[in-house]
Design a protein around this motif. Structure first.
Motif, mmCIF file in Angstrom:
data_model
loop_
_atom_site.group_PDB
_atom_site.id
_atom_site.type_symbol
_atom_site.label_atom_id
_atom_site.label_comp_id
_atom_site.label_asym_id
_atom_site.label_seq_id
_atom_site.Cartn_x
_atom_site.Cartn_y
_atom_site.Cartn_z
ATOM 1 N N ARG A 19 52.303 42.625 48.211
ATOM 2 C CA ARG A 19 51.178 41.937 48.841
ATOM 3 C C ARG A 19 50.991 42.354 50.293
ATOM 4 O O ARG A 19 49.962 42.081 50.882
ATOM 5 N N ASP B 54 46.563 41.840 45.023
ATOM 6 C CA ASP B 54 47.901 42.087 44.476
ATOM 7 C C ASP B 54 47.945 43.491 43.877
ATOM 8 O O ASP B 54 47.140 43.828 42.999
ATOM 9 N N ARG C 66 40.508 36.333 48.605
ATOM 10 C CA ARG C 66 41.710 35.514 48.744
ATOM 11 C C ARG C 66 42.995 36.320 48.562
ATOM 12 O O ARG C 66 43.867 36.305 49.409
ATOM 13 N N TYR C 67 43.132 36.996 47.417
ATOM 14 C CA TYR C 67 44.349 37.740 47.123
ATOM 15 C C TYR C 67 44.024 39.186 46.765
ATOM 16 O O TYR C 67 43.046 39.458 46.067
ATOM 17 N N GLU D 273 41.406 38.711 43.670
ATOM 18 C CA GLU D 273 40.860 37.389 43.350
ATOM 19 C C GLU D 273 40.200 36.805 44.585
ATOM 20 O O GLU D 273 40.746 36.874 45.696
#
Length: 271
Positions: free
Chosen positions: A137, A128, A125-126, A165
């Motif tokens: 990002r 960072d 999902r992410y 994540e």
């Protein structure tokens, strides 16, 4: 109701571990009798919720059955697909993490490294990446490899953190701290021992003089001084008859410009 926390996205409803779902209904007549969960009728009202899409229907004791509905619609989820994912993303240091030098347990680089992380997860999902407290990002990404944006950093301590994540909320992290030193030593000086006479043809001594060179370095520190190819860490040299040039470097090999010893001492002649 479901027994576990979840994340509802357009791509699915994600759980870290398989939940139980409990149904309830009302009947003004004979009463609620059975639930048909994914096509199987039972008097139980609690079921294990696994990967995939799920449906449920309720009937009373006279087998008057309500319509079949999706569990997602009952729960208000954005997708009918349920995904159980209890595995955290994988984060690995692929390349660029080999410093030019290690000193006192710290990594040092003489130019900005190209730090590349490899990230793998089926439900990512992410990603960072934070550099000196600034979050990025929009990374350079190629086939799961993420290159850290170090365009804004300057000499000194650099702190890099990556936080990954997945859709279920599983998190993996890594941090890397290093020192950047791209500058050469400065303020090269010479201090002479011995009296002399200056002439247009040269600088004359009765005995071989000695000279001590010194410089400053804001980074890793001065390493050596080089006089006509001879190197010493303490900067102390004898000056027999000849013509001399000198430079210094730091422990990463960043070099000062080469200077004439006569210029450092203010002599008219370099001999």
């Amino acid at each position: 109701t479901v027994s576990e926390d979840y994340t509802s996205l357009n791509t699915g409803t994600y759980f870290k571990k398989a939940p139980k779902v409990t149904f309830s209904a009302e009947d003004s007549g004979v009463g609620v009798g059975t639930y048909t969960f994914d096509g199987k009728k039972t008097t139980d009202d609690t079921f294990n919720l696994g990967d995939g899409e799920h449906t449920v229907a309720v009937a009373d004791w006279l087998d008057n059955t309500d319509k079949v509905v999706s569990v997602a619609d009952l729960m208000g989820w954005r997708s009918n697909k349920v995904v159980i994912d209890g595995t955290a993303p994988s984060v690995g240091r692929k390349s660029g993490f080999t410093p030019d030098k290690q000193k006192s347990g710290e990594d040092w680089y003489k130019k900005k490294p190209s730090l590349v992380y490899t990230v793998t997860d089926t439900n990512l999902r992410y990603v960072d990446i934070t550099v000196n407290g600034k979050l990025y990002r929009n990374h350079s990404r190629v086939n799961g490899d993420y290159t850290v944006d170090l365009s804004s950093v300057s000499d000194g301590k650099v702190s890099v953190q990556i936080r990954v994540e997945d859709c279920a909320g599983n998190v993996s992290e890594d941090s890397y701290n290093f020192n950047l030193d791209t500058k050469h030593p400065s303020g090269l000086k010479a201090e002479l021992t011995g009296s002399y006479l200056e002439r247009d043809t040269g600088t004359f001594f009765k005995a071989t003089p000695s000279v001590r060179f010194s410089a400053e370095d804001e980074g890793i520190g001065v390493d050596k001084y080089y006089l006509n190819g001879e190197s010493k860490r303490d900067g102390m040299f004898n000056l027999p008859t000849g013509i001399y040039t000198v430079y210094a470097d730091d422990e990463l090999g960043n070099k000062t410009r080469t200077s004439k010893v006569s210029d450092l001492l203010g002599w008219k002649s370099n001999r």
